[in-house]
Every structure is written in structure tokens, then in C-alpha cells.
Design an enzyme around this catalytic site. Sequence first.
Site, PDB file in Angstrom:
ATOM      1  CD  GLU A 183      -3.657  -9.640   4.901  1.00  0.00           C
ATOM      2  OE1 GLU A 183      -3.992 -10.593   4.199  1.00  0.00           O
ATOM      3  OE2 GLU A 183      -2.809  -9.711   5.803  1.00  0.00           O
ATOM      4  CB  THR A 212     -12.146  -2.167   2.341  1.00  0.00           C
ATOM      5  OG1 THR A 212     -12.615  -2.206   0.984  1.00  0.00           O
ATOM      6  CG2 THR A 212     -11.007  -1.177   2.468  1.00  0.00           C
ATOM      7  CB  ILE A 268       4.602  -1.222   6.033  1.00  0.00           C
ATOM      8  CG1 ILE A 268       4.411  -0.534   4.668  1.00  0.00           C
ATOM      9  CG2 ILE A 268       5.247  -2.600   5.890  1.00  0.00           C
ATOM     10  CD1 ILE A 268       3.300  -1.095   3.776  1.00  0.00           C
ATOM     11  CD  GLU A 307      -1.634 -19.093  -0.051  1.00  0.00           C
ATOM     12  OE1 GLU A 307      -0.829 -19.237   0.880  1.00  0.00           O
ATOM     13  OE2 GLU A 307      -1.446 -19.547  -1.195  1.00  0.00           O
ATOM     14  N   GLY A 308      -3.577 -14.654   2.738  1.00  0.00           N
ATOM     15  CA  GLY A 308      -3.465 -13.793   3.924  1.00  0.00           C
ATOM     16  C   GLY A 308      -4.820 -13.483   4.529  1.00  0.00           C
ATOM     17  NE  ARG A 367     -22.847  -5.423  37.752  1.00  0.00           N
ATOM     18  CZ  ARG A 367     -22.528  -4.448  38.595  1.00  0.00           C
ATOM     19  NH1 ARG A 367     -21.575  -4.648  39.508  1.00  0.00           N
ATOM     20  NH2 ARG A 367     -23.141  -3.295  38.533  1.00  0.00           N
ATOM     21  CB  SER A 389      -0.899   0.038   1.236  1.00  0.00           C
ATOM     22  OG  SER A 389      -1.675  -1.119   1.308  1.00  0.00           O
ATOM     23  CB  SER A 417      -9.358  -0.168  -2.620  1.00  0.00           C
ATOM     24  OG  SER A 417      -9.815  -0.032  -1.302  1.00  0.00           O
ATOM     25  CE1 TYR A 440      -3.562  -5.378 -15.865  1.00  0.00           C
ATOM     26  CE2 TYR A 440      -2.415  -7.146 -14.713  1.00  0.00           C
ATOM     27  CZ  TYR A 440      -3.287  -6.721 -15.707  1.00  0.00           C
ATOM     28  OH  TYR A 440      -3.868  -7.648 -16.531  1.00  0.00           O
TER      29      TYR A 440
HETATM   30  C1  LIG Z   1      -3.316  -0.941  10.757  1.00  0.00           C
HETATM   31  C2  LIG Z   1      -3.099  -1.165   9.309  1.00  0.00           C
HETATM   32  C3  LIG Z   1      -2.158  -2.088   8.880  1.00  0.00           C
HETATM   33  C4  LIG Z   1      -1.924  -2.279   7.525  1.00  0.00           C
HETATM   34  N1  LIG Z   1      -0.944  -3.151   7.123  1.00  0.00           N
HETATM   35  C5  LIG Z   1      -0.584  -3.188   5.815  1.00  0.00           C
HETATM   36  C6  LIG Z   1       0.562  -3.946   5.404  1.00  0.00           C
HETATM   37  O1  LIG Z   1       1.246  -4.598   6.206  1.00  0.00           O
HETATM   38  N2  LIG Z   1       0.939  -3.886   4.098  1.00  0.00           N
HETATM   39  C7  LIG Z   1       0.237  -3.170   3.177  1.00  0.00           C
HETATM   40  O2  LIG Z   1       0.637  -3.168   2.018  1.00  0.00           O
HETATM   41  N3  LIG Z   1      -0.858  -2.458   3.533  1.00  0.00           N
HETATM   42  C8  LIG Z   1      -1.277  -2.452   4.825  1.00  0.00           C
HETATM   43  N4  LIG Z   1      -2.377  -1.713   5.217  1.00  0.00           N
HETATM   44  C9  LIG Z   1      -3.111  -0.945   4.197  1.00  0.00           C
HETATM   45  C10 LIG Z   1      -4.502  -1.493   3.937  1.00  0.00           C
HETATM   46  O3  LIG Z   1      -4.431  -2.683   3.220  1.00  0.00           O
HETATM   47  C11 LIG Z   1      -5.305  -0.377   3.220  1.00  0.00           C
HETATM   48  O4  LIG Z   1      -5.561   0.632   4.178  1.00  0.00           O
HETATM   49  C12 LIG Z   1      -6.588  -0.918   2.633  1.00  0.00           C
HETATM   50  O5  LIG Z   1      -6.328  -1.743   1.534  1.00  0.00           O
HETATM   51  C13 LIG Z   1      -7.533   0.211   2.210  1.00  0.00           C
HETATM   52  O6  LIG Z   1      -6.887   1.160   1.414  1.00  0.00           O
HETATM   53  P1  LIG Z   1      -7.027   2.711   1.746  1.00  0.00           P
HETATM   54  O7  LIG Z   1      -6.717   2.901   3.173  1.00  0.00           O
HETATM   55  O8  LIG Z   1      -6.234   3.465   0.749  1.00  0.00           O
HETATM   56  O9  LIG Z   1      -8.585   3.011   1.533  1.00  0.00           O
HETATM   57  P2  LIG Z   1      -9.295   3.345   0.133  1.00  0.00           P
HETATM   58  O10 LIG Z   1      -8.876   2.360  -0.889  1.00  0.00           O
HETATM   59  O11 LIG Z   1      -9.128   4.785  -0.150  1.00  0.00           O
HETATM   60  O12 LIG Z   1     -10.799   3.064   0.527  1.00  0.00           O
HETATM   61  C14 LIG Z   1     -11.619   4.000   1.211  1.00  0.00           C
HETATM   62  C15 LIG Z   1     -13.066   3.495   1.160  1.00  0.00           C
HETATM   63  O13 LIG Z   1     -13.501   3.433  -0.208  1.00  0.00           O
HETATM   64  C16 LIG Z   1     -14.010   2.142  -0.495  1.00  0.00           C
HETATM   65  N5  LIG Z   1     -13.694   1.812  -1.885  1.00  0.00           N
HETATM   66  C17 LIG Z   1     -12.540   2.009  -2.568  1.00  0.00           C
HETATM   67  N6  LIG Z   1     -12.633   1.530  -3.813  1.00  0.00           N
HETATM   68  C18 LIG Z   1     -13.890   1.003  -3.934  1.00  0.00           C
HETATM   69  C19 LIG Z   1     -14.597   0.346  -4.987  1.00  0.00           C
HETATM   70  N7  LIG Z   1     -14.030   0.100  -6.181  1.00  0.00           N
HETATM   71  N8  LIG Z   1     -15.858  -0.062  -4.732  1.00  0.00           N
HETATM   72  C20 LIG Z   1     -16.445   0.164  -3.545  1.00  0.00           C
HETATM   73  N9  LIG Z   1     -15.825   0.758  -2.509  1.00  0.00           N
HETATM   74  C21 LIG Z   1     -14.562   1.182  -2.701  1.00  0.00           C
HETATM   75  C22 LIG Z   1     -13.286   1.219   0.478  1.00  0.00           C
HETATM   76  O14 LIG Z   1     -14.027   0.020   0.687  1.00  0.00           O
HETATM   77  C23 LIG Z   1     -13.215   2.089   1.729  1.00  0.00           C
HETATM   78  O15 LIG Z   1     -14.409   1.988   2.445  1.00  0.00           O
HETATM   79  C24 LIG Z   1      -2.674  -1.542   6.565  1.00  0.00           C
HETATM   80  C25 LIG Z   1      -3.628  -0.615   7.006  1.00  0.00           C
HETATM   81  C26 LIG Z   1      -3.831  -0.411   8.339  1.00  0.00           C
HETATM   82  C27 LIG Z   1      -4.835   0.630   8.765  1.00  0.00           C
END
Ligand SMILES: Cc1cc2nc3c(=O)[nH]c(=O)nc-3n(C[C@H](O)[C@H](O)[C@H](O)COP(=O)(O)OP(=O)(O)OC[C@H]3O[C@@H](n4cnc5c(N)ncnc54)[C@H](O)[C@@H]3O)c2cc1C
Length: 393
Positions: A376, A378, A170, A254-255, A281, A139, A145, A191
Site C-alpha cells: 500500500e 513503500t 495480490i 484509507e487502506g 526470565r 500491482s 510504486s 493514467y
Molecule cells: C505480501 C505482499 C502483498 C501485497 N498485496 C497487494 C495487493 O493486495 N494488491 C496490490 O495491488 N498490490 C499488492 N502488493 C504490491 C505492493 O503494493 C508493491 O510491492 C509495492 O507498491 C511496491 O512496488 P514494487 O514491489 O514494484 O517495488 P518498486 O516500486 O519497484 O520499488 C522498489 C524500491 O524503489 C523505491 N522507489 C520506487 N519509486 C521511487 C520514487 N519515485 N522515489 C523514491 N523511491 C522510489 C521504493 O520505495 C522501493 O524501495 C503486495 C506486495 C506484497 C509483498
Amino acid sequence: MSQSQTVIEQKSGLPLTTLSEDEQMFRASVREFAEGELRPRVEEMDEQAKLDPALIKQCFDLGLMAIETPEEFGGAGSTFFNSILAVEELSRVDASVGVFVDVQNTLVNNAVIRWGTPEQQKKYLGQLASKSVGAYALSEAGSGSDAFAMQTRATDQGDHYLINGQKLWITNGIEAEIFVLFANANPDAGYRGITAFIVEKNFAGFSVGKKENKLGIRASSTTELILEDCKVPKENVLGDVGKGYKVSIETLNEGRIGIGAQMIGIARGALEAALAYTSERQQFGKSINQFQGVQFQLAEMATELEAARLMVYNAARMKDAGLNFVKEAAMGKLYSSRAAERISSVAIELYGGYGFVKDYPVEKFWRDSKIGAIYEGTSNMQLQTIAKLLIGK
Ligand SMILES: Cc1cc2nc3c(=O)[nH]c(=O)nc-3n(C[C@H](O)[C@H](O)[C@H](O)COP(=O)(O)OP(=O)(O)OC[C@H]3O[C@@H](n4cnc5c(N)ncnc54)[C@H](O)[C@@H]3O)c2cc1C
């Protein structure tokens, strides 16, 4: 027993939640560690937002950091299902340690086992089994996403790549020494330019940036990574150049089952706490679990947990059986994250005012549950995967 009975038994197999002797022994050892070593440290680690280094060492010593890694590389050579059991048991006590172990096993080791060259496996799997924490860096600030819209770039310099960009969110960023990191080596190809690299913390041009101050899983570190002309040898490309998108999709499939396990661990911890509290309680002259209204709440929680656990276990067993588990993994993560949030929320209500304060464990389960709907993929992205597989588009 008649022949037809034998055939039915062989075909029907064991219930999903029935553990083999090996699984039972493994789970018992993780539970002993979680109860004896982890539980006394949970509150302070959450408060300090830091994992106790002594625990990290114990995770390695107990073999929890290399569950599926083949024995020749110092791992336990065990199943994916056992990784799931470990993450569930740890998360029942502390979801931060749950995700610490989860990322190492289901994302980092998994990627190197699956895509690594024999040289990479020899070099990195042993370190990851014995002393080095791993992290998985996909990310970025502008791409969550839509992960493949990443801006981190890798430029070919002959015998090495120079990577420039920033990663965000991360997990294990503070503790990790080995990073499975994604960058685009050919942006013109979209991609199909995304490439996975194994990056070591001590490579020139690599640094760890800001650490996030979070709502839940506070002891798990979440950091930014900064790559400024980070020099990565060509032999550290993981999988083929331009195939990083495949590495990331397949490891995350898998994750997700691991995150499901984290969520059922949280839900179990919350339910067990609620069961104990409601039997102690007293209100209106009796234990509050004598009221049918409370009993029904407990029954709902247990039913939801059972459904979530069956989904997660089924996806994990499908993975070990070599079946296609992508839809089931997405469903398991979606459902178990919702179940964990609901179960821990009702647990707070069953504790009354005591549920709202940090002297009792349930508010933390609720805070920790929230991340299940985010990382992993949303919940919306899980729904998208499930829908695509349902309608075939
Ligand atoms: C505590 C924590 C640990 C993490 N660890 C890691 C890690 O180790 N490695 C790593 O790479 N990443 C990690 N992440 C990142 C995580 O995977 C992302 O935060 C997640 O994928 C969401 O991306 P974003 O935050 O950019 O939200 P966005 O992608 O901006 O999403 C915001 C909202 O829009 C919605 N949305 C977006 N696109 C669409 C669509 N096409 N259709 C419908 N709804 C949509 C989403 O569902 C969400 O509700 C971590 C995040 C956190 C908070």
C-alpha cells in the site's frame, strides 16, 4: 461546573484512545475471538502458509468481513474506526488474519460502498458480507510504486470488456471470489484510461497463478492473477471509465490506515510478549526486568507504540469525521511500520537466544512487521505524499 468549563470540555472532546461503549464491546468481542480461536492456530498456519478455512467462516459469522457495510446489505453498518480496532486486535495475535480482514474492509468493501452503482452494491456487498472473500488487484510485475504504468488492458467489445494482462502480489488471491481489478481501457489517455472493474473468479479467462512463498504474513495468500481475454460485463465497471486512478488513490488512502493498525497490533503483541518474558526470565539471580538497561528498552518500546497508536487512531477518527486525512494516514503508516519493526526486533533481543527460534512468538512478529514498509505504498512513497502535502506541490 461553570459555563466556561463546559465549553472547554465540549471543545476538547475525548482522548483519542478513549473508546466509546460500542467500541469497547466490539474490541472485546474481537479479542475474545483472537485469543480463543486464532491464537491456537497461528503457528501451524504460519508453517503451512495457509489460513484455516474454519477461521475464515468465523470471520464472516462474527461480522468482521463487513464492518462498515450498511445493514441493508448484511453488514454491521459500523465505523471505519471499528475496522481499525478489528485489524489491530487480530494483528496483535496474527498479522495474516489482520490483513485478510483489512483488505476486505478497507479496500474491497470500501471501493464498492463508495463507487458502486446501486445494482453493484445489491449484488456484491451482500456476498462480501456473508461468504465471499475479496481482493484488490492493482500491482503488476513492472508497476508497483508507479502503479499507473500498468500494462493490463481492457478493450471495449460493446456490451462487455475483454481484459488481458497479469497482476502480481495480490493479497487474498487464493481465497477471493470477488476482485476489484484495475486495467487501462484507453492507453492513449495515460493514467486517465485506468478503469476499475469488479471481476468474479468464475469469469471466463480469469485464473489465479503462482502463490508467493514469503518471509512474513505467511498465512496470508499472495498470488499472481492471469487475465486472458477475461470477459467482464460493462455493468461491472466500478466508478466511471477512466476514473480508476481516482478509485485506487482514494481507497488506498484509507487502506493505509488499516496497515497502520496492522502494525500497531504487531507492535503490541511483541511488547506484551517481551513484558511477560522479561518478568519471568532470571539471570544474575533476578528477573531481567529488574535491570535498568532492560527497563529502559521496554520503556522505549512502549513510548514508540503509544506514538504510533495515537497517529493511527487520529487518522482513523479524522476519516470518520469527514476531515482530510491523507497526510496523517501516510504519516501513520510510515511511523507505525517503523515502530513495529523496531519494537519486534528489540523483543527478539530481550528474549536472547529464545527470541531467535520458532518456539517463541517474537521472531514471527518481526518477520510480519517488514511488509508494513512495502505494501500500500513503500515508505519512500509515504514520504513523497507527506512532502507533497507539506510543500504544496
Ligand atoms: C505480501 C505482499 C502483498 C501485497 N498485496 C497487494 C495487493 O493486495 N494488491 C496490490 O495491488 N498490490 C499488492 N502488493 C504490491 C505492493 O503494493 C508493491 O510491492 C509495492 O507498491 C511496491 O512496488 P514494487 O514491489 O514494484 O517495488 P518498486 O516500486 O519497484 O520499488 C522498489 C524500491 O524503489 C523505491 N522507489 C520506487 N519509486 C521511487 C520514487 N519515485 N522515489 C523514491 N523511491 C522510489 C521504493 O520505495 C522501493 O524501495 C503486495 C506486495 C506484497 C509483498
